[in-house]
Design an enzyme around this catalytic site. Structure first.
Site, PDB file in Angstrom:
ATOM      1  N   SER A   1       0.772  -1.318   0.024  1.00 22.18           N
ATOM      2  CA  SER A   1       0.063  -0.004   0.106  1.00 22.18           C
ATOM      3  C   SER A   1       0.875   1.510   0.225  1.00 22.18           C
ATOM      4  O   SER A   1       0.602   2.231  -0.761  1.00 22.18           O
ATOM      5  CB  SER A   1      -0.828  -0.069   1.207  1.00 22.18           C
ATOM      6  OG  SER A   1      -0.360  -0.350   2.396  1.00 22.18           O
ATOM      7  N   TRP A   2       1.759   1.250   0.809  1.00 19.76           N
ATOM      8  CA  TRP A   2       2.543   2.540   1.026  1.00 19.76           C
ATOM      9  C   TRP A   2       3.654   2.617  -0.435  1.00 19.76           C
ATOM     10  O   TRP A   2       3.860   3.784  -0.737  1.00 19.76           O
ATOM     11  CB  TRP A   2       3.145   2.491   2.530  1.00 19.76           C
ATOM     12  CG  TRP A   2       4.162   3.786   2.688  1.00 19.76           C
ATOM     13  CD1 TRP A   2       5.259   3.973   3.664  1.00 19.76           C
ATOM     14  CD2 TRP A   2       3.761   5.258   2.396  1.00 19.76           C
ATOM     15  NE1 TRP A   2       5.435   5.366   3.888  1.00 19.76           N
ATOM     16  CE2 TRP A   2       4.637   6.003   2.994  1.00 19.76           C
ATOM     17  CE3 TRP A   2       2.809   5.766   1.685  1.00 19.76           C
ATOM     18  CZ2 TRP A   2       4.776   7.386   2.998  1.00 19.76           C
ATOM     19  CZ3 TRP A   2       2.649   7.251   1.471  1.00 19.76           C
ATOM     20  CH2 TRP A   2       3.758   8.093   1.975  1.00 19.76           C
TER      21      TRP A   2
ATOM     22  N   ARG B   1       6.667  -8.314  -5.885  1.00 19.44           N
ATOM     23  CA  ARG B   1       7.167  -9.860  -5.751  1.00 19.44           C
ATOM     24  C   ARG B   1       6.208 -10.518  -6.357  1.00 19.44           C
ATOM     25  O   ARG B   1       6.313 -11.480  -6.851  1.00 19.44           O
ATOM     26  CB  ARG B   1       7.104 -10.068  -4.267  1.00 19.44           C
ATOM     27  CG  ARG B   1       7.739 -11.528  -3.979  1.00 19.44           C
ATOM     28  CD  ARG B   1       7.600 -11.951  -2.511  1.00 19.44           C
ATOM     29  NE  ARG B   1       7.942 -10.662  -1.688  1.00 19.44           N
ATOM     30  CZ  ARG B   1       9.455 -10.648  -1.373  1.00 19.44           C
ATOM     31  NH1 ARG B   1      10.358 -11.776  -1.856  1.00 19.44           N
ATOM     32  NH2 ARG B   1       9.712  -9.804  -0.586  1.00 19.44           N
TER      33      ARG B   1
ATOM     34  N   SER C   1      -4.940   2.234   9.853  1.00 23.27           N
ATOM     35  CA  SER C   1      -3.646   1.830  10.528  1.00 23.27           C
ATOM     36  C   SER C   1      -3.597   0.465  11.147  1.00 23.27           C
ATOM     37  O   SER C   1      -4.416  -0.032  11.737  1.00 23.27           O
ATOM     38  CB  SER C   1      -3.470   2.806  12.011  1.00 23.27           C
ATOM     39  OG  SER C   1      -2.422   2.050  12.787  1.00 23.27           O
TER      40      SER C   1
ATOM     41  N   LYS D   1       5.652   4.671  17.499  1.00 32.55           N
ATOM     42  CA  LYS D   1       4.357   5.078  17.313  1.00 32.55           C
ATOM     43  C   LYS D   1       3.548   3.779  16.959  1.00 32.55           C
ATOM     44  O   LYS D   1       2.485   3.580  17.273  1.00 32.55           O
ATOM     45  CB  LYS D   1       4.131   5.952  16.431  1.00 32.55           C
ATOM     46  CG  LYS D   1       4.642   5.706  14.876  1.00 32.55           C
ATOM     47  CD  LYS D   1       3.479   5.137  14.073  1.00 32.55           C
ATOM     48  CE  LYS D   1       4.169   4.878  12.697  1.00 32.55           C
ATOM     49  NZ  LYS D   1       3.111   4.325  11.771  1.00 32.55           N
TER      50      LYS D   1
ATOM     51  N   LYS E   1       9.354   1.493   8.845  1.00 30.57           N
ATOM     52  CA  LYS E   1       8.918   2.036  10.060  1.00 30.57           C
ATOM     53  C   LYS E   1       9.228   0.913  10.835  1.00 30.57           C
ATOM     54  O   LYS E   1       8.282   0.405  11.358  1.00 30.57           O
ATOM     55  CB  LYS E   1       7.829   2.879  10.242  1.00 30.57           C
ATOM     56  CG  LYS E   1       7.648   4.174   9.636  1.00 30.57           C
ATOM     57  CD  LYS E   1       6.321   4.811   9.632  1.00 30.57           C
ATOM     58  CE  LYS E   1       6.078   6.161   8.725  1.00 30.57           C
ATOM     59  NZ  LYS E   1       4.798   6.642   8.880  1.00 30.57           N
TER      60      LYS E   1
END
Length: 350
Positions: free
Chosen positions: A21-22, A48, A270, A207, A122
């Site tokens: 997604s990112w 991939r 999230s 976070k 992250k």
């Protein structure tokens, strides 16, 4: 061109490694930024899975990760990483944190000698407690000036839908940071720059763990007071760790600190918040993994964050409690009472 020589202009040929997604969303940002600036930029995306790559090339969508969001036709995708990396002056990496090191060992000889490498990841590496920029530097033999981080409140689906978002590009070389920022300035995406790579990375790492805690609270049907308390104290322990590693306090109050924390802890988009909510509802860790299609980095990185805090003597009670829940040493019902039973002290004592 060296990093320090990038005073003007923007990237001409971009490789994005990772079609989740990112990664896909950032490829879209780069394409839209080029279109807005009138730049003839080449953007190649490595994935991939052949079916995802074929869908991007033929239908210009990535339905598994971004539903019906239309991707610019200037983005091409391939399962051939060598073809994607060929002559790229900007290499963007968006793969799961724990798979980064072995992937880099496969890619090392394919990356152009003067390319800038940007991490969208992250996470903290298990076993070494290394940040992603450190893993990239070690495996590719790059100096800090050649490595940058993009972080902030980066919920991919919102950005893919072109909802206005600000973010941060971190690099020790200010000219390189500006060059990357110009390359990804789209009508809906506004990057700021900073030299505080450590602070930006730690904000993006911790976070995820705090979002698991907030999700657990939500899954247990606790109220907004509880969640606000966890977010606020979570920022305090994130700041403690960042400062202990040489990060800056002002970064924790900015987009890569408070901004990213609030978005990740409060949004149903999230992954870490969702994983925590499912745990709070009584699902096992295995059941959560089966239910989710994307990686919740906090589940893997939580232990590494906890270990790093221990080495530095940094107190991180929320992180410790979440890690205990993930390890099966603490039930979700015990999470709140454990945190509330801590010794009383002034709020400002970070």
């Amino acid at each position: 061109m060296t990093a320090g020589g990038r005073q003007t202009g923007s990237a001409r040929s971009v490789a994005v490694l990772g079609a989740g997604s990112w990664g896909t969303t950032f490829a879209k940002i780069l394409a839209d930024a080029a279109a807005a600036a009138g730049d003839p930029r080449t953007i190649r995306l490595w994935g991939r899975r052949a079916e995802v790559v074929d869908q991007i090339n033929t239908s210009h969508v990535n339905a598994q990760y971004l539903k019906d969001v239309q991707l610019p036709e200037s983005i091409s995708a391939s399962t051939d990483v060598a073809a994607v990396l060929k002559d790229a002056d900007l290499v963007v990496i968006a793969v799961p944190a724990q798979s980064l090191r072995p992937q880099l060992r496969e890619w090392k000889g394919l990356i152009a000698p003067d390319a800038m490498v940007v991490s969208l990841m992250k996470g903290l590496e298990l076993g070494t407690d290394a940040r992603m920029s450190e893993v990239i530097g070690e495996e590719l033999g790059l100096s800090a000036e050649r490595i940058a981080i993009v972080s902030g409140p980066n919920l991919a689906m919102e950005i893919a839908r072109e909802e206005p978002t600000a973010s941060v590009v971190a690099c020790t070389d200010s000219a390189a940071a500006g060059w990357i920022a110009r390359s990804c300035t789209a009508p809906y995406f506004r990057p700021y720059t900073t030299a505080d790579v450590v602070g930006v990375e730690i904000g993006g790492i911790v976070k995820n763990v705090i979002a698991l805690a907030v999700g657990i609270c939500e899954g247990k049907q606790m109220g907004d007071n509880t969640k606000a308390s966890v977010i606020t104290r979570g920022l305090a322990e994130t700041s403690r760790l960042a400062l202990a590693l040489g990060g800056e306090a002002k970064t924790m109050a900015g987009l890569a600190g408070l901004g990213d924390l609030v978005a990740t802890c409060s949004s149903p988009l999230s992954r870490n918040h969702t994983a925590g909510r499912l745990l709070g509802q009584g699902l096992t860790l295995e059941e959560v993994g089966q239910k989710m299609t994307q990686t919740a980095e906090g589940i893997k990185s939580g232990q590494a964050v906890h270990e790093l805090a221990g080495k530095l003597g940094v107190e991180m009670p929320i992180t410790a409690a979440v890690v205990a829940v993930l390890a099966g040493k603490l039930s979700v019902d015990q999470l709140g009472p454990v945190l509330l039973s801590r010794e009383l002290k002034p709020e400002g004592d970070y």
